[in-house]
Write a protein that holds these residues in place. Structure first.
Motif, PDB file in Angstrom:
ATOM      1  N   GLY A   1       0.815  -1.210   0.000  1.00 29.50           N
ATOM      2  CA  GLY A   1       0.000   0.000   0.000  1.00 29.50           C
ATOM      3  C   GLY A   1       0.848   1.260   0.000  1.00 29.50           C
ATOM      4  N   GLY A   2       1.931   1.252   0.776  1.00 27.48           N
ATOM      5  CA  GLY A   2       2.768   2.442   0.896  1.00 27.48           C
ATOM      6  C   GLY A   2       3.498   2.808  -0.387  1.00 27.48           C
TER       7      GLY A   2
ATOM      8  N   ARG B   1       0.979   5.263  -1.742  1.00 18.42           N
ATOM      9  CA  ARG B   1       0.304   6.194  -0.818  1.00 18.42           C
ATOM     10  C   ARG B   1       0.982   7.557  -0.898  1.00 18.42           C
TER      11      ARG B   1
ATOM     12  N   HIS C   1      -3.823   9.985   0.975  1.00 19.85           N
ATOM     13  CA  HIS C   1      -4.626   9.456  -0.139  1.00 19.85           C
ATOM     14  C   HIS C   1      -3.820   8.400  -0.890  1.00 19.85           C
ATOM     15  N   ASN C   2      -4.496   7.339  -1.276  1.00 13.05           N
ATOM     16  CA  ASN C   2      -3.819   6.287  -2.031  1.00 13.05           C
ATOM     17  C   ASN C   2      -4.581   6.023  -3.329  1.00 13.05           C
TER      18      ASN C   2
ATOM     19  N   PRO D   1      -5.964   2.026  -3.631  1.00 14.36           N
ATOM     20  CA  PRO D   1      -6.239   1.790  -2.217  1.00 14.36           C
ATOM     21  C   PRO D   1      -6.483   0.331  -1.834  1.00 14.36           C
TER      22      PRO D   1
END
Lengths: 527, 340
Positions: B269-270, B273, B278-279, B282
């Motif tokens: 995820g990072g 991100r 906000h990603n 997501p």
């Protein structure tokens, strides 16, 4: 686990409770998802909407700490509907009447009032579980980390025995252990009351066996549990501690109390691979070797003993734990002479009946052996309790529901429950030094339900303060309906927000495990 | 082309090791195959498909790219003269894809420095190394078309060497190699290629998935696979064409430190991100979709060379994904449609 990991794939039904399986045991979680995709029924009993719940045929979201009532309710329905396994109960168990007496009071409506689970869901779950041919129960710390942890496990065992879901492939009661070798540590007697293989220190003939092997008289009294040790240190009854690979300043409940207890010691030794929050308080820190720097075995959650080889040498003065212990023992006047972990395993083989056949020679030639493995020819035991229980007949141990030790009131009006996330491990001693993992989960977040957040004017990512009767911590809010109303969830990974300052040290009377899964707190936004 | 008696290989390798840092397949106790410094005791020609591709020689898991000391900094760049022996054809293709990507529009000096100082010896495959090999589908093997200094064909008692560069030719000079006349060499290679290709089955699901992705994104497939993915990132780490890395700084002392880059993966995820939190990707479903579409659909035409796509068919992601969502399984799921 009574059964083995691979068996999840062939179960007709899996009941998961108190385990965020996909996050904490992802390979088991995926087996459950694969099985469900092929038609296996899935019941999740968990207050939170964990990822597995999105696959579940039935999700019971009970109030935190009401597990005994939920499973008593299931057993009530099973007996009322005549779905219990009379043959199994008659031939394999004892004490059914006592169980019947207690669970008969837990009708679906009574259970709904205690647990918040609709009576219809209790009935449906009971029927699904009892009517499945092969049903497995998987649980983790959501069951055990309660003042009623032992009771919670007992009622799960009662439920499995009541329906005969034991002793066959793809059945059983399957605790998913919280660390890769916690099973092995317990097997080797890292407990206050037993030697390796759960042989009681109080039994004279067992003690005599170890006295002969080690050439020293041995104490016949069980030692103290961790929680008892801390209280004894605070009282001044316990003068010195040697802590290995554990970080109680972050992981034990009510850490303000822990800090006072450790400060009250005359002498503290900490053995770890990094200088932890606890090591900072130590008089002596002994550098241990990390997993990749030492050879030895791990025993996983399905009782499988597996061999791992050192890939690199430990840095500088660090040594494998066994080498440190042997060196200390030598200085203390008792020479422990072993030349390798293989050598130690030979002694384990002679003193531990369940490990007698688990030799390095065999482990080098296979993917591990599951205990009990009593002889060098024995293939290991994937399924326990096949024809009879270790003690003979299985005894039903009925329990009544008892509430959390600390229930919410007007002032502390939320229940705080704690756990882990995928990216950080326990107190972060290792993972918080790992750049990529730190990027994935850099700080503590507390999950709060949208309605509660709205009422308290808390926005996503706002800084909030959470307080219990024992302390206060600050962290970021994450608004999500994965937690029920009036419940907060967070993790204990972050020293910047040491949540165990808040948790309740009240313990299960038998296992002495603290109630990490529920204490009363208040929360407010920091403007 | 040149020929060498298999007998003489150890002598030749020992000789090369005196002039280069020689990296080759080794069998380490208790049996793991890794590319490591040449040692006659651990060197093996029976190495199948090593778990990690030789991309580790060009983009190590982590590397210091510069150090800072008392206010000045020094670039850490490799100029070690190296020779890698034993690269598989699929990996040679993957290495070339990665090299083009790393230098195409902006030169990655750390990567290029290693590339320029490294000689590459490919060992052609006479058949699949295991059931997940599909280089005949991705047009990346079993024999390398280019991207090598020497290519070895194992013909039993004898090894034939195809010369890929003048530097490669120099490796044979003054050693126990003998010349091979062009026709014998060409015929032997053609026969080797024919035999090898015949036993490495084409996986039709890969081409079918590539075609299917051209017209629509099967969201239900990504959702299903996204729920299974445990986000370990292992598929990216074993992939010869994955080159993503993250940068971080590490203090060494009060007045010195180092900047390090280390493998990263688009499955995390990072990875996408943003600073605001906000990603744009997501969910795990979207991240898996991104990864596989990059391999099968949105690769850069200039990067892939003669290959079919951004995947070179080594099959390692299928070998090692603990939850069975390697490229082969993803393609099969796209073709069969999602799940129940």
């Amino acid at each position: 686990m009574t059964n083995s990991i691979v068996e999840f794939e062939d179960a007709d039904l899996v009941l998961v409770t108190g385990s965020n399986t996909t996050a904490q045991h992802p390979l088991i979680g995926t087996r459950i998802i694969n099985a469900h995709a092929r038609g296996t029924k899935l019941i999740v009993v968990d207050p939170r909407i964990i990822p597995l719940a999105e696959h579940a045929d039935l999700h019971l979201r009970h109030n935190i700490g009401t597990d005994v009532a939920v499973f008593n309710g299931l057993m009530n329905v099973i007996i009322a509907d005549g779905l219990h396994d009379r043959n199994f109960i008659m031939t394999r168990t004892e004490g059914f009447e006592a169980l019947h007496d207690i669970v008969s009071r837990y009708t679906p409506n009574v259970v709904q009032a205690i647990t918040g689970v609709p009576a219809g869901d209790i009935v449906a779950a009971a029927r699904m579980y009892a009517q499945a041919d092969k049903a497995m129960i998987a649980y983790a710390m959501g069951i055990t980390q309660h003042t009623t942890g032992t009771d919670n496990v007992k009622v799960l065992a009662d439920l499995a025995m009541l329906t005969g879901h034991l002793g066959r492939p793809s059945t059983g009661i399957n605790p998913l252990r919280g660390q890769n070798n916690v099973q092995g540590a317990c097997d080797m007697g890292a407990l206050p009351n037993v030697y390796c293989g759960y042989q009681s220190v109080a039994a004279a003939e067992i003690r005599a066996k170890f006295e002969t092997a080690w050439g020293r008289p041995l104490n016949d009294k069980p030692g103290l549990t961790i929680t008892d040790m801390m209280s004894a240190a605070l009282r001044g009854d316990l003068k010195a501690m040697f802590i290995m690979g554990e970080n109680p300043m972050m992981s034990d409940p009510d850490t303000t109390h822990i800090e006072r207890a450790l400060a009250n010691l005359d002498f503290l030794v900490v053995q770890d691979i990094f200088v932890t929050e606890t090591a900072r308080l130590a008089d002596v820190v002994l550098p241990g070797a990390a997993f990749s720097e030492k050879t030895g075995t791990y025993t996983n959650t399905e009782r499988r003993v597996q061999l791992a080889h050192a890939a690199t040498a430990p840095p500088q003065d660090a040594r494998a734990d066994w080498e440190i212990i042997c060196a200390l023992s030598m200085h203390a006047g008792y020479p422990m002479v072993y030349d390798s972990p293989r050598d130690i395993m030979r002694e384990i083989n002679t003193l531990t009946p369940s490990y007698a056949g688990i030799t390095y020679e065999r482990l080098e030639a296979c993917h591990g052996l599951q205990w009990p493995c009593p002889t060098p020819e024995h293939p290991g035991t994937p399924i326990l309790h096949r024809d009879k229980f270790t003690k003979g007949l299985g005894t039903f141990l009925p329990c009544d529901f008892k509430p959390l030790a600390e229930v919410p009131d007007e002032e502390f009006d939320f229940i705080l429950t704690t756990g882990r996330i995928s990216y950080q491990y326990h107190t972060g001693t290792m993972t918080r030094r790992t750049n990529l993992l730190e990027r994935e989960a850099p700080h503590a977040q507390v999950q709060i339900h949208p309605e509660d957040a709205r009422r308290l004017s808390i926005g996503n990512c706002d800084l909030v303060e959470i307080s219990s009767r024992r302390g206060t911590v600050r962290m970021q809010a994450e608004i999500t309906d994965q937690v029920p109303r009036k419940v907060l969830f967070t993790t204990f990974h972050f020293h910047e927000a040491p949540v165990n300052k808040l948790t309740n040290p009240a313990c299960d009377p038998i296992s002495k495990i603290p109630e990490y899964k529920g204490c009363a707190v208040m929360i407010r936004r920091i403007s | 082309m040149k020929r060498l008696s298999k007998h003489d290989l150890a002598t030749v390798l020992t000789d090369w090791a005196e002039h280069y840092t020689l990296i080759c397949p080794t069998r380490q106790p208790p049996g793991d195959i890794i590319f490591d410094d040449f040692n006659p005791e651990t060197f093996t020609m029976d190495y199948g498909k090593p778990p990690l591709s030789p991309k580790t020689c060009f983009l190590p898991h982590s590397e210091v790219i510069f150090t800072v000391q008392d206010g000045s900094y020094q670039t850490a760049s490799s100029s070690d003269k190296r020779l890698i022996f034993g690269i598989r054809a699929c990996d040679a293709c993957g290495l070339q894809q990665a090299q083009r990507f790393m230098t195409r529009d902006k030169n990655d000096v750390y990567y290029q420095a290693r590339w320029d100082t490294t000689l590459k010896v490919v060992v052609a495959c006479s058949g699949p190394q295991n059931e997940t090999c599909f280089c005949t589908t991705t047009q990346s093997g079993p024999i390398a078309a280019d991207g090598f200094d020497l290519q070895v064909f194992d013909l039993g008692d004898e090894l034939f060497f195809e010369i890929g560069s003048s530097a490669g030719n120099n490796l044979t000079v003054g050693r126990s190699f003998s010349d091979l006349d062009q026709k014998t060499g060409r015929d032997a290679l053609a026969a080797f290629r024919e035999r090898a290709q015949a036993v490495i089955p084409v996986k039709p699901e890969i081409k079918a998935a590539i075609d299917a992705l051209k017209t629509r994104s099967p969201d239900e497939v990504w959702d299903f696979l996204g729920r299974k993915c445990i986000t370990c990132g292992g598929c990216a780490f074993v992939c010869p064409t994955c080159t993503c890395f993250n940068i971080y700084d590490q203090a060494v002392s009060a007045n010195s430190g180092q900047r390090i880059r280390a493998w990263d993966a688009c499955l995390y995820g990072g990875f996408t991100r943003e600073a605001s939190g906000h990603n744009p990707r997501p969910s795990q479903a979207l991240r898996l979709q991104r990864r596989h579409e990059h391999k099968l659909r949105y690769y850069h035409a200039l990067d892939i060379g003669r290959a079919l796509c951004g995947c070179v068919g080594c099959g390692r992601c299928s070998d090692f994904c603990p939850v069975h969502i390697g490229t082969l399984e993803v393609a099969q799921t796209i073709v069969a449609g999602a799940t129940p």
